[in-house]
Design a protein around this motif. Structure first.
Motif, PDB file in Angstrom:
ATOM      1  N   LEU A 259       0.835  -1.202   0.000  1.00 41.21           N
ATOM      2  CA  LEU A 259       0.000   0.000   0.000  1.00 41.21           C
ATOM      3  C   LEU A 259       0.868   1.250   0.000  1.00 41.21           C
ATOM      4  N   PRO A 260       0.345   2.366  -0.509  1.00 39.87           N
ATOM      5  CA  PRO A 260       1.116   3.626  -0.494  1.00 39.87           C
ATOM      6  C   PRO A 260       1.473   4.031   0.938  1.00 39.87           C
ATOM      7  N   GLU A 261       2.605   4.673   1.084  1.00 41.11           N
ATOM      8  CA  GLU A 261       3.029   5.131   2.404  1.00 41.11           C
ATOM      9  C   GLU A 261       1.996   6.068   3.023  1.00 41.11           C
ATOM     10  N   ALA A 262       1.290   6.813   2.177  1.00 44.00           N
ATOM     11  CA  ALA A 262       0.270   7.741   2.675  1.00 44.00           C
ATOM     12  C   ALA A 262      -0.879   7.013   3.351  1.00 44.00           C
ATOM     13  N   VAL A 263      -1.090   5.753   3.016  1.00 46.78           N
ATOM     14  CA  VAL A 263      -2.117   4.942   3.669  1.00 46.78           C
ATOM     15  C   VAL A 263      -1.571   4.315   4.937  1.00 46.78           C
ATOM     16  N   ARG A 264      -0.305   3.941   4.921  1.00 45.75           N
ATOM     17  CA  ARG A 264       0.279   3.151   6.011  1.00 45.75           C
ATOM     18  C   ARG A 264       0.747   3.992   7.194  1.00 45.75           C
ATOM     19  N   TYR A 265       1.051   5.269   6.959  1.00 42.44           N
ATOM     20  CA  TYR A 265       1.634   6.074   8.032  1.00 42.44           C
ATOM     21  C   TYR A 265       0.967   7.441   8.154  1.00 42.44           C
ATOM     22  N   LEU A 266       0.968   7.956   9.366  1.00 43.85           N
ATOM     23  CA  LEU A 266       0.463   9.300   9.631  1.00 43.85           C
ATOM     24  C   LEU A 266       1.418  10.342   9.050  1.00 43.85           C
ATOM     25  N   PRO A 267       0.937  11.561   8.821  1.00 40.16           N
ATOM     26  CA  PRO A 267       1.767  12.574   8.144  1.00 40.16           C
ATOM     27  C   PRO A 267       3.108  12.843   8.816  1.00 40.16           C
ATOM     28  N   GLN A 268       3.148  12.894  10.136  1.00 45.33           N
ATOM     29  CA  GLN A 268       4.400  13.196  10.832  1.00 45.33           C
ATOM     30  C   GLN A 268       5.448  12.108  10.563  1.00 45.33           C
ATOM     31  N   ALA A 269       4.997  10.870  10.529  1.00 47.94           N
ATOM     32  CA  ALA A 269       5.919   9.771  10.242  1.00 47.94           C
ATOM     33  C   ALA A 269       6.394   9.833   8.792  1.00 47.94           C
ATOM     34  N   ARG A 270       5.491  10.112   7.866  1.00 51.75           N
ATOM     35  CA  ARG A 270       5.880  10.177   6.448  1.00 51.75           C
ATOM     36  C   ARG A 270       6.915  11.272   6.217  1.00 51.75           C
ATOM     37  N   LYS A 271       6.714  12.398   6.844  1.00 53.22           N
ATOM     38  CA  LYS A 271       7.665  13.496   6.706  1.00 53.22           C
ATOM     39  C   LYS A 271       9.037  13.089   7.234  1.00 53.22           C
ATOM     40  N   ALA A 272       9.059  12.392   8.367  1.00 53.12           N
ATOM     41  CA  ALA A 272      10.324  11.950   8.944  1.00 53.12           C
ATOM     42  C   ALA A 272      11.014  10.932   8.043  1.00 53.12           C
ATOM     43  N   PHE A 273      10.242  10.015   7.465  1.00 51.47           N
ATOM     44  CA  PHE A 273      10.830   9.029   6.567  1.00 51.47           C
ATOM     45  C   PHE A 273      11.425   9.698   5.333  1.00 51.47           C
ATOM     46  N   ARG A 274      10.734  10.689   4.775  1.00 52.08           N
ATOM     47  CA  ARG A 274      11.273  11.411   3.603  1.00 52.08           C
ATOM     48  C   ARG A 274      12.566  12.120   3.965  1.00 52.08           C
ATOM     49  N   ARG A 275      12.581  12.727   5.137  1.00 48.76           N
ATOM     50  CA  ARG A 275      13.785  13.432   5.581  1.00 48.76           C
ATOM     51  C   ARG A 275      14.949  12.463   5.752  1.00 48.76           C
TER      52      ARG A 275
END
Length: 289
Positions: A259-275
């Motif tokens: 599934l897309p990361e946007a489905v699997r994780y909350l926004p704060q986590a997604r931002k941290a993973f991108r960073r």
């Protein structure tokens, strides 16, 4: 309290992997309700919070800074201290005349401990069993996370075994059916409040199934001791249905990574993973040049 904040948690931690996982939402309001069952914390919310007038808005405002303390990287300690400072003026008098303060180490640590419990319960219920080594690892990570707040850690148990003893004592001896906690689960019996912009006929049509789901997720996700104190009915049949639901979620987890990361994780986590990915790629480019 340590002299300086510890190294922030990062992408190699189990806490990063799971705390912002959207499957943790299936636990329901377990942590929020449990926090308010500690008399001092429940009284602080009763006296100072907009919880009663803006329940969901208050929960949303609280969740963001907690997530940013976990996923904030170099800014984790700054964010954590901001969370701490928000509680400086939350103090007052208990019904028995004793004083309370949100920054009392025992009170503040209890709030943190409920988030740890929520994550452990969520992982084992909806993701997979955890081994003892993993539980110890998550607990050690929770100590790092707590120290980001800059609050005295004198109430924090030294290790996993000590935390288990602490947790049992709190559930057996310290929590009560505080008015704030009862209010927090009031919709279980009274139904969810109608959203302001939803027409009454529409809400009457859609609210019964929504209320049934809300009750099932909420009461099912509570510790049995919480159900007992809050007098929330939960039958053996309810428990069987909840276990089947959890098993169905776990069975679908083989597809979860697709599934897309946007489905699997909350926004704060997604931002941290991108960073973290950007930082890793930057290092790789430098090594290759």
């Amino acid at each position: 309290m340590p002299d300086s904040a510890p190294t922030p948690l990062g992408p190699g931690s189990l806490t990063w992997r799971y705390f912002g996982d959207t499957r943790m939402l299936l636990v329901g309001p377990r942590a929020a309700v449990l926090q308010n069952m500690l008399p001092a914390l429940g009284q602080g919310v009763l006296d100072h919070s907009v919880f009663f007038s803006e329940t969901f808005a208050r929960l949303k405002r609280s969740a963001g800074p907690i997530l940013n303390t976990v996923y904030g990287g170099d800014r984790s300690a700054e964010t954590g201290r901001g969370v701490r400072d928000f509680h400086v003026d939350i103090k007052g008098t208990m019904p028995d005349g004793s004083r309370y303060h949100a920054l009392d180490p025992e009170t503040y640590y209890w709030a943190h401990a409920t988030f740890l419990d929520n994550m452990l319960y969520g992982i084992e219920t909806f993701v997979r069993p955890l081994g003892e080594a993993e539980k110890r690892r998550i607990y050690e990570e929770s100590k790092t996370w707590f120290r980001m707040y800059g609050v005295s850690d004198r109430a924090m148990p030294d290790g996993w075994e000590a935390f288990q003893a602490y947790w049992k004592r709190m559930l057996d001896e310290e929590i009560v059916a505080h008015k704030t906690a009862r209010y927090g689960v009031g919709y279980v019996t009274k139904g969810l409040p109608a959203p302001p912009k939803v027409p009454a006929p529409v809400w009457r049509a859609v609210s019964p199934p929504l209320n049934a789901v809300a009750r099932f997720i909420t009461v099912g996700g509570l510790h049995p001791r919480m159900r007992e104190l809050l007098e929330l009915p939960w039958s053996a049949a309810d428990e069987r249905r909840y276990r089947r639901f959890a098993a169905a979620v776990r069975a679908g987890n083989r597809l979860w990574p697709l599934l897309p990361e946007a489905v699997r994780y909350l926004p704060q986590a997604r931002k941290a993973f991108r960073r973290a990915r950007a930082a890793r790629h930057s290092v790789e480019r430098m090594r290759a040049s």
